[in-house]
Design a protein around this motif. Structure first.
Motif, PDB file in Angstrom:
ATOM      1  N   VAL A  21      31.549  48.703  40.439  1.00 27.34           N
ATOM      2  CA  VAL A  21      31.890  47.834  41.701  1.00 27.34           C
ATOM      3  C   VAL A  21      31.023  46.323  40.930  1.00 27.34           C
ATOM      4  N   ALA A  22      30.568  46.625  40.467  1.00 28.43           N
ATOM      5  CA  ALA A  22      29.424  44.935  39.957  1.00 28.43           C
ATOM      6  C   ALA A  22      30.770  44.054  39.293  1.00 28.43           C
ATOM      7  N   LYS A  23      31.378  45.020  38.582  1.00 29.56           N
ATOM      8  CA  LYS A  23      32.575  43.895  37.303  1.00 29.56           C
ATOM      9  C   LYS A  23      33.962  44.043  38.265  1.00 29.56           C
ATOM     10  N   GLU A  24      34.047  44.932  39.173  1.00 34.09           N
ATOM     11  CA  GLU A  24      35.755  44.959  39.319  1.00 34.09           C
ATOM     12  C   GLU A  24      36.041  44.749  40.988  1.00 34.09           C
ATOM     13  N   GLY A  25      34.772  44.788  41.861  1.00 35.06           N
ATOM     14  CA  GLY A  25      34.762  44.975  43.297  1.00 35.06           C
ATOM     15  C   GLY A  25      35.267  46.345  43.912  1.00 35.06           C
TER      16      GLY A  25
END
Length: 192
Positions: A21-25
């Motif tokens: 989630v931090a990298k790709e949302g």
């Protein structure tokens, strides 16, 4: 795909989910992708989480619980010390600089809600904020700070350390100092 057994699959899935989630949302988030990051079959996450919303909630709880532990541990170590607010600020900063994806996920992609209203029920508020607020208000009371100013000061302190931590966890921010060493100088501007 290697479907070997993970000893701590649930926590591995949570950590992989946070990183994803931090990298790709949230748009790039799926149980299948999380499973792939852990090297397990796409069905493996379903043994711990019914769907991706359940995993997202567990991810938020996981980070929040660890954050609470960090704050509570600091309070236990520094109880009745004048430096408690400084130490809470350091604990906040150090927790998230050690885990920048936690910060990106928790405050950028989860559904954390704060009640900044004076007299808000701490049992219904975001627990890390309630812990911080309780400690800050006790210290402010000991320093004879007027009661009507305590909520404003507490909000300002939280926002200040949150902002510093946001800067410290942003990959594109450059500075000529170590955040944990500079934080006392920043916090001393409050003079409390």
């Amino acid at each position: 795909m290697d479907t070997y057994h993970h000893k701590n699959l649930k926590s591995d899935l949570i950590e992989a989910g946070i990183d994803l989630v931090a990298k790709e949302g949230l748009d790039g988030f799926s149980l299948r992708k999380v499973a792939g990051l852990c090297g397990v079959s796409h069905a493996a996450p379903y043994s711990h989480f019914g769907n991706k919303d359940v995993l997202l909630e567990e991810m938020q709880n996981y980070v929040s619980d660890n954050f609470c532990s960090q704050l509570e541990g600091t309070i236990a170590q520094c109880k009745n010390k004048d430096s408690l607010l400084m130490e809470l600020g350091k604990a906040y900063l150090n927790f998230f600089t050690a885990h920048p994806n936690y910060f990106a996920f928790l405050f950028g992609k989860s559904n954390v809600a704060l009640d900044l209203t004076e007299g808000a029920d701490p049992q219904k508020n975001y627990k890390p904020f309630a812990i911080f607020k309780s400690a800050a208000e006790q210290i402010l009371a000991q320093k004879n700070c007027p009661k009507e100013k305590r909520n404003d000061i507490t909000i300002s302190l939280w926002a200040f350390i949150h902002g510093i931590t946001s800067l410290a966890t942003m990959p594109g921010v450059k500075c000529g100092f170590k955040w944990e060493e500079k934080l006392p100088d920043f916090l001393n501007t409050f003079n409390i």
